[in-house]
Design an enzyme around this catalytic site. Structure first.
Site, PDB file in Angstrom:
ATOM      1  N   SER A 144       9.352  -9.896  17.608  1.00 40.89           N
ATOM      2  CA  SER A 144       8.333  -8.861  19.098  1.00 40.89           C
ATOM      3  C   SER A 144       8.759  -9.807  19.910  1.00 40.89           C
ATOM      4  CB  SER A 144       6.782  -9.922  18.239  1.00 40.89           C
ATOM      5  OG  SER A 144       5.601  -8.760  18.920  1.00 40.89           O
ATOM      6  N   GLU A 162       0.673  10.081  23.085  1.00 44.37           N
ATOM      7  CA  GLU A 162       0.731  11.070  25.034  1.00 44.37           C
ATOM      8  C   GLU A 162       2.635  11.457  24.831  1.00 44.37           C
ATOM      9  OE1 GLU A 162       0.145   9.978  28.926  1.00 44.37           O
ATOM     10  OE2 GLU A 162      -1.162   8.048  28.207  1.00 44.37           O
ATOM     11  N   HIS A 186       7.285  -3.686  16.900  1.00 43.37           N
ATOM     12  CA  HIS A 186       6.342  -2.734  16.791  1.00 43.37           C
ATOM     13  C   HIS A 186       5.911  -1.046  16.454  1.00 43.37           C
ATOM     14  CE1 HIS A 186       3.760  -6.855  16.442  1.00 43.37           C
ATOM     15  NE2 HIS A 186       4.197  -7.102  17.493  1.00 43.37           N
TER      16      HIS A 186
END
Length: 288
Positions: A144, A162, A186
């Site tokens: 991560s 977006e 992720h």
């Protein structure tokens, strides 16, 4: 017209590594098969491995350090050192540097990549970490936030849902372990393709690496990236881009990008950083 040839001449995508670097997309299996964490311990020496855990990205570094200490001991490491850097003075501690020097594997936990970079950047600890990794003394893994800091520049934060645009992503200085990549984590789990494309549009001399949860992009010393785990690794390669309106539009306007190349790789697939070719090599990794 965007000219990329000179950028790549200055910044070849070729990590200066003599041992593996494992960038993990977060939420790796810590309970059952522990495939990725077990592979890390094996790469670090197996039953002779001494693992150094750097939990500094976490808001609760003590608890995070203890968690990974117990996991790596259960997997079969010989010893685990918790390298607790709570402020920048700790990154100059002779005691911590001595502990790190005996580690055959170094593991950076998840949390906040800005916190991790702020604590380690331009410190003796980071200099020693790079040396140990680049000279083949220690295998490095980061999950991560610990993966996001691998490049010279990193994604600090950003949105989703977006189209790619200049306002979608905030960039910061990473730790420069593999300088010529931008890592996002992720990845498909949080719909982050647009923000990685936005980051690459701002830094077209870099290669984008988007890593799903419980998935690892394993950087080998020969320049091969191998995929391990349950999800996918997305490669965003701007080498053939011949036009973008990045510098011409408002920060919230959608970007135009022509000839951007994207690869989606799953377990046992490979990508060659030197030739920029993909390859399936099913015999190189155990099946899931």
């Amino acid at each position: 017209m965007l000219q990329l040839e000179s950028l790549f001449a200055r910044n070849p995508v070729s990590p200066a590594l003599k041992c593996a670097v494992m960038a993990i997309g977060g939420a790796e299996d810590k309970v059952r098969g522990r495939q990725i964490l077990t592979a890390f311990v094996q790469r670090s020496g197996g039953s002779d491995a001494v693992i150094g855990v750097i939990p500094s990205a976490s808001r609760e570094p003590d608890a995070m350090g203890r968690l990974y200490h117990d996991i790596f001991m259960e997997i079969g490491a010989k010893d685990v050192e918790i390298l607790l850097v709570a402020d920048r003075s700790d990154a100059e501690s002779a005691e911590i540097l001595a502990k790190m020097a005996r580690c055959s594997g170094l593991f950076m936990s998840g949390g906040d990549q800005l916190r991790l970079s702020a604590l380690l950047d331009e410190t003796p600890l980071l200099e020693q970490l790079r040396t140990q990794v680049w000279q083949g003394q220690s295998v490095l893994a980061g999950t991560s936030a610990g993966a996001a800091v691998m490049g010279h520049v990193m994604i600090a934060s950003g949105g989703s849902n977006e189209p790619p645009n200049r306002s979608l992503v905030d960039m910061a200085t990473g730790l420069g372990i593999i300088p010529d990549v931008i890592v996002d984590q992720h990845f498909h789990n949080r719909n982050r393709l647009a923000r990685l494309i936005s980051a690459i549009s701002a830094h077209p001399d870099k290669l984008g690496i988007g890593i799903d949860e419980d998935t690892c992009a394993l950087f080998e010393p020969d320049g091969t990236v191998r995929v391990m785990g349950k999800g996918a690794v997305t490669i965003v390669d701007p080498r053939d881009v011949n036009y973008t309106n990045f510098s011409q539009v408002e920060v919230t306007s959608p970007l135009s990008i022509y000839n951007l190349r994207v690869h989606i790789l799953s377990h046992a697939d490979c990508y060659n950083l030197n030739t920029h070719q993909v390859q399936h090599q099913s015999s190189s990794l155990p099946s899931l």
